[in-house]
Design an enzyme around this catalytic site. Structure first.
Site, short mmCIF file in Angstrom:
data_model
loop_
_atom_site.label_atom_id
_atom_site.label_comp_id
_atom_site.label_asym_id
_atom_site.label_seq_id
_atom_site.Cartn_x
_atom_site.Cartn_y
_atom_site.Cartn_z
N GLU A 2 -3.61 -12.61 14.14
CA GLU A 2 -3.98 -11.35 14.58
C GLU A 2 -2.66 -10.53 14.63
O GLU A 2 -2.02 -10.60 15.45
CB GLU A 2 -4.49 -11.57 16.19
CG GLU A 2 -4.98 -10.30 16.85
CD GLU A 2 -5.16 -10.57 18.13
OE1 GLU A 2 -5.23 -11.73 18.61
OE2 GLU A 2 -5.31 -9.64 18.82
N ASP A 34 -4.43 -14.14 20.14
CA ASP A 34 -3.95 -14.00 21.47
C ASP A 34 -5.19 -14.39 22.33
O ASP A 34 -6.13 -14.61 22.23
CB ASP A 34 -3.75 -12.41 21.86
CG ASP A 34 -2.28 -12.03 21.25
OD1 ASP A 34 -1.45 -12.66 20.93
OD2 ASP A 34 -2.36 -10.80 21.21
N ASP A 77 -6.40 -13.43 24.81
CA ASP A 77 -7.16 -12.39 25.55
C ASP A 77 -8.32 -11.84 25.19
O ASP A 77 -8.88 -12.35 24.22
CB ASP A 77 -5.96 -11.18 25.81
CG ASP A 77 -5.54 -10.67 24.48
OD1 ASP A 77 -6.38 -10.93 23.41
OD2 ASP A 77 -4.46 -9.67 24.33
N ASP A 82 -8.98 -9.03 23.49
CA ASP A 82 -9.12 -8.66 21.82
C ASP A 82 -9.01 -10.08 21.15
O ASP A 82 -9.65 -10.11 19.89
CB ASP A 82 -7.89 -7.69 21.76
CG ASP A 82 -8.19 -6.44 22.08
OD1 ASP A 82 -9.42 -6.04 22.41
OD2 ASP A 82 -7.17 -5.74 22.25
#
Ligand code: 28F
Length: 641
Positions: free
Chosen positions: A431, A504, A506, A508
């Site tokens: 990412e 990540d 998180d 997103d």
């Protein structure tokens, strides 16, 4: 004479114990594994016997109770297992069924065993793997009882312990799995039992199946479907926007083989076809599925051309076209099924192809004739799919030609590994550019390729192949994998053994991961099925004390580590915000180095559940997706990541 008889009994008794001992020695051979799956398999063996009694026409209600101490009780209101002396064993039929290996099949005589789990090994195997097992038979106005312990040893003979009314009949079995066999877990999972029992109720219309959980207050379900698989299709399509009202249904019997098919089209571009033989799922398909698929394509083409839907020199509908947006259940009952294929879940009996074709096509044909409005909706959906397929083919050809021009652009994105040996190569889908940069510096360039993902990945749950192919990130991924896509997909051309999604930890990051998994599940499913897809696990916390730096994956590991520190250590804990925070060396150490990293393999055990999750999460409805991304743990649990 008496002596001979005595001797015979003795030797058979020894054989019995040896038989059950063999099951305890190699339980995996009989129930697949001793994991949670094997544990639940015990229930299916017992339930299958009750289902057989229902299929024979004598049982209308089956009850399953999870006891407080993780025991299982299964009851039915059938005829009750015979209590007389079995001619082959010299013991009661009850004891024979519960102590002689393969008694179900061997002693069946006459009626055939139609249900049966994947292993279909019988009740004695459950007894062999239990601490104790009790059976009660209600018959002849009496309650018969026998108990076995420590892996199937009878504590006494079958005896009458009570009276009951003459019209009360049935069998009730209670058992406690042996925790020395099931070392991993002896705790039953309500939802696992619920899902399969509901499925059995769908597959056997009219049968009532109830489930109770005594470990919790008021936890129970009862399933009873007069419409059978018709109601199954209705449930599967509930959140998928059906495009016509009627659930199309066909049934019939030929040569002792019964065939049932139910289907309905929805708005999506995927097809969900589930087939069963004797209540066992056949994920690899087989002749029953072939026959129905063949009939579906033929009948829809005939209807489309007879009624002027296919214009001029337009192509006829192919299998993919007529299956777009299709939800279908095929259920057959066969007295002698032959299973083939890698996992022995593909029906091989060749006579079934023609039988299921004939039975399905006559009812489907009639439905189209009698329901022109719905027929029109269905044919037009398939025509649209056909046109899109032709367009996708053009787009693919364009990609290929454009690909030549694009090649510098493509290689600009991919930092390939030096090795050309797919079995040792891996590709990280990373990412963002900054993490991509660290990954390129931190990788082992011999075997690790890096593909940074910059742009948005299209949600393919809402797109056909032709649109997916117009998405640049997806095109790059396809080119890198080397397998092609759609009709051209070829797993043997895969350039990497491991495809590793590195995002990540998180919201997103999980969004991107889900988009990628949707792409793989819908368009590259064999990649997932063959176990090539993984998720990297970057650390969530870094703990620094003195010169020491420790990375940990989750809260649990963090707490474990802190316990190991002496009480007066002054330390710092930081929550890692993203991959981008780590430099190349750290990223290598924590997430990429083959020796040190922890990868999660993405497997899809249960395609029906996976299909439901993907269509609910990635489909039109926004709310379930939002909830999911917020509570992303659910994903891990259900998808067995
Ligand atoms: C709780 C689990 O196991 N139910 C069963 C029957 C009924 C018969 C039967 C079973 C005959 C020769 C094996 C009764 N009357 N529920 C169950 N219900 N087994 S298991 O027969 C056993 C076979 O050897 C039954 C007449 N025929 C069959």
């Amino acid at each position: 004479m008496a002596e001979l008889k005595e001797k015979k009994y003795d030797s058979s008794a020894i054989q019995v114990l040896e038989g059950l001992e063999a099951v305890r020695k190699r339980p995996g051979m009989y129930i697949g594994s001793t994991s949670s799956r094997g544990l639940h398999h015990l229930v299916w063996e017992i339930v299958d016997n009750a289902i057989d009694e229902a299929l024979a026409g004598y049982c209308s209600h089956i009850e399953v109770i999870i006891g407080k101490e993780n025991t299982i009780t299964v009851k039915d209101d059938g005829r009750g297992i015979p209590v007389d002396i079995h001619p082959k064993t010299g013991k009661s039929t009850v004891e024979t069924v519960y102590t002689v290996l393969h008694a179900g099949g061997k002693f069946g005589g006459g009626g055939y065993k139609v249900s049966g789990g994947l292993h279909g090994v019988g009740a004695s195997v459950v007894n062999a793997l239990s601490k104790w097992l009790e059976v009660k038979v209600y018959k002849n106005g009496k309650v018969y009882y026998q108990k076995y312990s420590n892996g199937g040893h009878p504590e006494g003979e079958l005896e009458v312990i009570d009276e009951c009314s003459m019209d009360r009949t049935g069998t009730s079995v209670r058992f406690k799995p042996d925790d020395t066999i099931f070392e991993e877990t002896t705790i039953f999972d309500y939802d696992v039992l619920r899902t399969r029992l509901r499925e059995l109720a769908f597959l056997n219309k009219g049968l009532r199946i109830s489930l109770y959980d005594d470990r919790e207050e008021d936890k129970k379900d009862s399933f009873h479907y007069e419409g059978g698989i018709k109601e199954y299709v209705e449930m599967l399509n509930k959140n998928k926007n059906p495009i016509h009202n009627t659930i199309i249904y066909g049934t019939g019997e030929e040569k002792d083989i019964s065939v049932e098919v139910a289907l309905q089209y929805n708005e999506s571009y995927n097809s969900s076809i589930y087939s069963f033989v004797n209540n066992i799922t056949t994920p690899e398909g087989g002749t029953h599925e072939d026959g129905v698929r063949r009939a579906l394509t033929r009948i829809l083409n005939k209807y489309a051309s007879n009624n002027g839907f296919i214009k001029g020199n337009e192509a006829s509908l192919n299998g993919d076209d007529v299956r777009e947006g299709l939800t279908m259940i095929i259920s057959i009952k066969h007295p002698n099924p032959q299973f083939e294929g890698q996992t022995k879940t593909k029906l091989g009996n060749s006579e079934v192809r023609g039988i299921s074709d004939r039975i399905f096509s006559s009812s489907f044909d009639r439905f189209l004739m009698e329901n022109p409005d719905e027929a029109k909706i269905i044919v037009e959906k398939a025509m649209t799919a056909s046109r899109a397929r032709v367009a996708a083919k053009k787009a693919r050809e364009l990609t290929r030609r454009k690909g030549d021009l694009d090649i510098t652009n493509f290689y600009g994105k991919l930092s390939d590994c030096k090795s050309k040996d797919a079995s040792e190569s891996e590709i990280f889908l990373v990412e963002g550019d900054s993490a991509g940069g660290s990954a390129i510096k931190g990788r082992n360039s011999m075997t690790q390729a890096i593909l940074p993902l910059r742009g948005k990945i299209l949600n393919v749950e809402k797109a056909r192949l032709d649109r997916a192919l117009s998405n640049e990130e997806i095109r790059t991924i396809i080119t890198a994998f080397g397998t092609g896509i759609g009709e051209e997909f070829d797993l043997s051309k895969l350039r990497y053994d491991k495809i590793i999604i590195m995002t990540d930890a998180d919201v997103d990051g999980s969004h991107i991961r889900v988009l990628l998994l949707t792409l793989f599940y819908r368009f590259f499913r064999p990649l997932v099925e063959a176990g090539h897809v993984y998720a990297a696990q970057p650390p969530l916390f870094v703990i620094k004390h003195g010169k020491n730096i420790k990375y940990v994956l989750n809260e649990e590991e963090r707490d474990e580590y802190l316990k190991t520190l002496s009480p007066n250590t002054k330390y710092d804990i930081m929550r890692m915000k993203g991959l981008g925070e780590m430099d190349a060396e750290e990223l290598n150490e924590t997430t990429m180095d083959i020796e040190k990293r922890v990868l999660r393999q993405i497997t899809v055990d249960d395609t029906m559940l996976a299909d439901e999750i993907f269509s609910n999460l990635m489909g039109e409805e926004v709310e379930p997706r939002r909830t999911f991304i917020e509570e992303n743990a659910v994903f891990a649990e259900n998808l067995d990541i």
